[in-house]
Design a protein around this motif. Sequence first.
Motif, PDB file in Angstrom:
ATOM      1  N   ARG A 102      -3.290  -2.031  -7.171  1.00 34.90           N
ATOM      2  CA  ARG A 102      -3.658  -2.394  -5.797  1.00 34.90           C
ATOM      3  C   ARG A 102      -4.851  -1.579  -5.330  1.00 34.90           C
ATOM      4  O   ARG A 102      -5.739  -2.093  -4.639  1.00 34.90           O
ATOM      5  CB  ARG A 102      -2.441  -2.193  -4.875  1.00 34.90           C
TER       6      ARG A 102
ATOM      7  N   ASP B 218      -8.642  -3.070  -4.298  1.00 33.39           N
ATOM      8  CA  ASP B 218      -9.183  -2.779  -2.978  1.00 33.39           C
ATOM      9  C   ASP B 218     -10.504  -2.023  -3.074  1.00 33.39           C
ATOM     10  O   ASP B 218     -11.537  -2.462  -2.542  1.00 33.39           O
ATOM     11  CB  ASP B 218      -8.154  -1.974  -2.187  1.00 33.39           C
TER      12      ASP B 218
ATOM     13  N   VAL C 250      -8.324  -7.638  -0.872  1.00 32.75           N
ATOM     14  CA  VAL C 250      -7.093  -7.283  -0.189  1.00 32.75           C
ATOM     15  C   VAL C 250      -5.939  -7.801  -1.049  1.00 32.75           C
ATOM     16  O   VAL C 250      -5.741  -9.019  -1.151  1.00 32.75           O
ATOM     17  CB  VAL C 250      -7.025  -7.903   1.220  1.00 32.75           C
TER      18      VAL C 250
END
Length: 289
Positions: free
Chosen positions: A264, A268, A274
């Motif tokens: 993640r 990002d 996102v």
Amino acid sequence: MNADRPSPAPAADRLDGYLRRIGLPGADGLAADAATLAAVQRAHSYALPFENIDPVRGTVPSLAPADLDAKLVHGGRGGYCYEHNTLFADALTALGFGVTLLTARVLVGADVIASRPRTHMALLVRPPEGDGPYLADVGFGTPGALIEPLPLTADTEHAAEYRRHRLVRVPHEGPSPLWILEAYGAGGWERQYAFTCEPFERVDFDGINWNIATNPRSPFSHRLFVQRALPGGVHRALADGRLTQTRAGAVVRTADVRTDGALRRVLDEEFGIVPPAGLTLADVRMTAG
């Protein structure tokens, strides 16, 4: 009709939102000419990453205008070729360009042109006045992808941001000329994809999109690919649990992505994506390096 799907915004509102997303001012002052086409393609290429998170998680991406806006323009996401080039085509049409949808056979790793089906979407773009047409494409998602459009002329080299491209014509048995996009790499001129210029319609891509998103033989249905081009010849790629950054074709950085949190964070911070809520390595079936 899907009652849960939002109604599309007016064309002017869609265009303004798209231009803001890719970092350009509003449409005022943007003429439908070669300079604007190059500027929009370059800005889109740098702002919107290539990614197939949805297909690899079992979801067929929607190509409806409102859904493309919700995901790529307002949702902090990227997409793969059908999403990118459909959105790009809508913006160019709103700016006054003539746009023809094309299909292409991806030749990276292929020895025989006919061994690959027509699965890639590209665009043929004509300014209302002046030169053209141009091959335009913001959805190829490889280091050999175009940063700026190419005039549809054979054997003329074009350079942009440390990438060199040319179009060549090759003999074949079909009624339309066969073009091949080539990029200059470590091995010299390398074939990227082959195409002819007969027009396709949006409805044609509904079936192609579904097949590529769901077919177990499609790499996009079971293997995560994330790519992003950046100014200065920088290219970032995430595949098989490894982040790789190159500059002008040379590897300058690598890192393994071994945890859900790292996945993640990399999406990002490195790609400007996102991540969907709760995204894990298992969700995208990615093997950590």
